[in-house]
Scaffold this active site. Structure first.
Site, PDB file in Angstrom:
ATOM      1  N   PRO A  25       0.826  -1.200   0.000  1.00 44.17           N
ATOM      2  CA  PRO A  25       0.000   0.000   0.000  1.00 44.17           C
ATOM      3  C   PRO A  25       0.865   1.257   0.000  1.00 44.17           C
ATOM      4  O   PRO A  25       1.845   1.339   0.725  1.00 44.17           O
ATOM      5  CB  PRO A  25      -0.800  -0.095   1.295  1.00 44.17           C
ATOM      6  N   GLU A  26       0.494   2.207  -0.824  1.00 47.30           N
ATOM      7  CA  GLU A  26       1.139   3.520  -0.841  1.00 47.30           C
ATOM      8  C   GLU A  26       0.192   4.493  -0.139  1.00 47.30           C
ATOM      9  O   GLU A  26      -0.776   4.073   0.490  1.00 47.30           O
ATOM     10  CB  GLU A  26       1.423   3.942  -2.292  1.00 47.30           C
TER      11      GLU A  26
ATOM     12  N   ARG B 143       3.925 -11.928   3.556  1.00 42.61           N
ATOM     13  CA  ARG B 143       5.386 -11.983   3.440  1.00 42.61           C
ATOM     14  C   ARG B 143       6.098 -11.566   4.727  1.00 42.61           C
ATOM     15  O   ARG B 143       7.287 -11.794   4.857  1.00 42.61           O
ATOM     16  CB  ARG B 143       5.844 -11.101   2.273  1.00 42.61           C
TER      17      ARG B 143
END
Length: 272
Positions: A2-3, A111
């Site tokens: 997410p940015e 991850r």
DNA sequence: ACGAGGTCCTGCGAGC
DNA sequence: TGCTCGCAGGACCTCG
């Protein structure tokens, strides 16, 4: 992953569930996501605290707690937040907060590149100071933007994504903003003209604002704070469009891994 | 001081 | 079908 627009969407969604709620208990399942604190310190530091505010700094979610500490989460590539009514069995849940509203806030991260902090006001001040200006702040003018990018020999795309220079822009929106502004991503930031910097400033603000409106871009993992995919992926202009015709000039979009081994998409016909 | 490059971790899709 | 390989939206650390 997410940015800025994605974390802004998450913060807005979570606010309704979290602000005013009290944390009954915190439970860490994957302690390797914690930074500068151990599992016991984290769980004890959160238990019993009321949540006062939920916000965002750059691409990071910031939860302000009664007593002055802040829970800060960097979701990075695969982090996501979910509000559940009951306990959920999920191999990727990293930590969970049980709230007095009967709901649970769960952070899952496949991850586990994400990072979780519980910061004192002093630590937060240092953390905050290390990050560049917020592009959507009302006083973030084209002058400040030019100043923030600096005058180094760095490629402009890398400068845009450098969080010490500018907060919140990642790979997708750097690609999008450079296309909008008609600027080649590999251009040295020192070589940009005043006019190009103005265009790029407008492009960054424009794409971020529209992406927030669209509730963010879901390529694969990103989910909003209500658990749904975002809506902006269909409105991307270059990212993910290699070999397709440029929407502005018709040339084929090119994909390279040249800059920092990150996927860079651009149009050789109209980005100079 | 600044910038390049490696590293953390798992899953997935392309290609053989 | 089944396997291997490369790649994925980020940030930090070390080295030169």
């Amino acid at each position: 992953m997410p940015e800025l627009p994605e974390v802004e969407t998450i913060a807005r969604d979570l606010r309704a569930h979290l602000v005013g709620a009290r944390i009954l208990a915190a439970h860490v399942i994957k302690p390797d996501i914690l930074r500068r604190i151990g599992r016991t310190g984290f769980e004890r530091g959160l238990a019993g605290r009321r949540i006062e505010a939920v916000g965002r700094r750059a691409k990071h979610l910031v939860v302000a707690l009664e007593g002055g500490r802040r829970l800060v989460v960097q979701p990075r590539m695969t982090g996501a937040f979910l509000v559940d009514a009951r306990a959920v069995r999920d191999p990727y849940t990293a930590f969970e907060l049980r709230l007095d509203t009967g709901k649970r806030l769960r952070y899952r991260d496949v991850r586990r590149l994400g990072a979780v902090f519980l910061l004192t006001p002093r630590q937060w001040a240092d953390y905050d100071r290390a990050i560049g200006p917020e592009p959507l702040a009302p006083d973030f003018t084209a002058e400040r933007f030019a100043e923030a990018l600096g005058r180094g020999s760095l490629a402009v795309k890398k400068a845009l994504m450098d969080q010490r220079r500018l907060a919140g822009v990642g790979n997708i929106y750097a690609n999008e903003a450079l296309w909008l502004a008609g600027i080649d991503p590999s251009r040295r930031v020192a070589r940009l003209t005043r006019f190009e910097l103005d265009r790029l400033h407008s492009a960054v603000l424009d794409v971020l604002a529209r992406a927030i409106e669209g509730r963010g871009t879901t390529i694969r993992d990103y989910r909003t704070g209500t658990g749904e995919p975002g809506g902006f992926q269909g409105r991307l202009t270059v990212y993910g469009r290699e070999r397709e015709a440029c929407l502005r000039c018709g040339r084929r979009i090119v994909l390279t891994q040249a800059l920092d081994a990150r996927a860079t998409y651009f149009c050789p016909g109209c980005q100079h």
